[in-house]
Design a protein around this motif. Structure first.
Motif, short mmCIF file in Angstrom:
data_model
loop_
_atom_site.label_atom_id
_atom_site.label_comp_id
_atom_site.label_asym_id
_atom_site.label_seq_id
_atom_site.Cartn_x
_atom_site.Cartn_y
_atom_site.Cartn_z
N SER A 44 40.23 52.09 65.99
CA SER A 44 39.77 53.34 65.42
C SER A 44 38.30 53.22 65.08
O SER A 44 37.74 52.12 65.02
CB SER A 44 40.58 53.70 64.18
OG SER A 44 40.40 52.72 63.18
N GLU A 77 45.08 57.00 70.75
CA GLU A 77 46.53 56.92 70.85
C GLU A 77 46.93 56.90 72.31
O GLU A 77 46.10 57.07 73.19
CB GLU A 77 47.15 58.12 70.12
CG GLU A 77 46.83 58.11 68.63
CD GLU A 77 47.46 59.28 67.87
OE1 GLU A 77 47.96 60.22 68.52
OE2 GLU A 77 47.44 59.24 66.63
N VAL A 82 42.25 61.00 69.30
CA VAL A 82 42.62 62.00 68.31
C VAL A 82 41.65 61.87 67.13
O VAL A 82 41.34 60.76 66.70
CB VAL A 82 44.07 61.78 67.81
CG1 VAL A 82 44.41 62.70 66.65
CG2 VAL A 82 45.05 61.98 68.95
N ARG A 84 41.15 62.40 63.24
CA ARG A 84 41.87 62.57 61.98
C ARG A 84 40.83 62.92 60.93
O ARG A 84 40.06 62.07 60.50
CB ARG A 84 42.61 61.29 61.60
CG ARG A 84 43.72 60.96 62.56
CD ARG A 84 44.44 59.70 62.15
NE ARG A 84 45.46 59.37 63.12
CZ ARG A 84 46.04 58.19 63.20
NH1 ARG A 84 45.70 57.22 62.36
NH2 ARG A 84 46.94 57.96 64.12
N THR A 98 37.97 72.23 62.04
CA THR A 98 39.19 71.87 61.33
C THR A 98 39.22 72.68 60.04
O THR A 98 38.19 73.14 59.56
CB THR A 98 39.22 70.37 61.01
OG1 THR A 98 38.10 70.03 60.22
CG2 THR A 98 39.25 69.53 62.28
N GLN A 104 43.73 66.92 59.12
CA GLN A 104 43.94 67.47 60.45
C GLN A 104 43.99 66.35 61.48
O GLN A 104 43.29 65.35 61.35
CB GLN A 104 42.77 68.40 60.82
CG GLN A 104 42.61 69.59 59.92
CD GLN A 104 43.61 70.67 60.24
OE1 GLN A 104 43.84 70.99 61.41
NE2 GLN A 104 44.22 71.23 59.23
N HIS A 105 44.79 66.55 62.52
CA HIS A 105 44.85 65.66 63.66
C HIS A 105 44.56 66.52 64.88
O HIS A 105 45.36 67.38 65.24
CB HIS A 105 46.24 65.01 63.77
CG HIS A 105 46.54 64.09 62.63
ND1 HIS A 105 46.58 62.74 62.77
CD2 HIS A 105 46.79 64.34 61.32
CE1 HIS A 105 46.86 62.18 61.60
NE2 HIS A 105 46.99 63.14 60.71
#
Length: 119
Positions: A44, A77, A82, A84, A98, A104-105
């Motif tokens: 990440s 992923e 994605v 986040r 967002t 939020q994803h």
């Protein structure tokens, strides 16, 4: 007008890795190189203003208070990258944004444009 909080997500299609390229108006430095990555499976990338918690540090007198200490995380992923969003001020993604103050994803794609700290 391009924002100094803007970045573009790029795919390295041959390797399956991803890079985050910051807007050219942001001066590179150790905590904020021009290109960040690679982001590979299971890794990440944390973006925010707290250098002790973030891989990419965004801070400027030009936009005080818009960037959270730990603003957002980009995670690779199985389905792809994605975003986040864990901020109060949100993230602009490809012209949308967002919801403010809600975790939020958001799925990202090659060439996604991100603006951190949207008003």
């Amino acid at each position: 007008r391009r924002s100094s909080r803007q970045a573009t997500l790029l795919s390295e299609s041959m390797s399956g890795e991803w890079l985050l390229r910051l807007d050219s108006s942001l001066s590179p430095r150790p905590t904020r190189p021009a290109t960040i990555g690679p982001i590979a499976g299971g890794r990440s990338l944390v973006v925010g203003r707290d250098p002790s918690r973030c891989d990419v540090v965004l801070d400027s007198a030009a936009f005080p208070g818009l960037i959270s200490r730990q603003h957002a995380t980009i995670v690779l992923e199985e389905s792809g990258p994605v975003l986040r969003d864990s901020s109060l001020n949100g993230v602009g993604v490809d012209g949308g944004r967002t919801a403010r103050g809600e975790a939020q994803h958001v799925p990202l794609r090659d060439g996604s444009t991100l603006v951190f700290g949207v008003r």
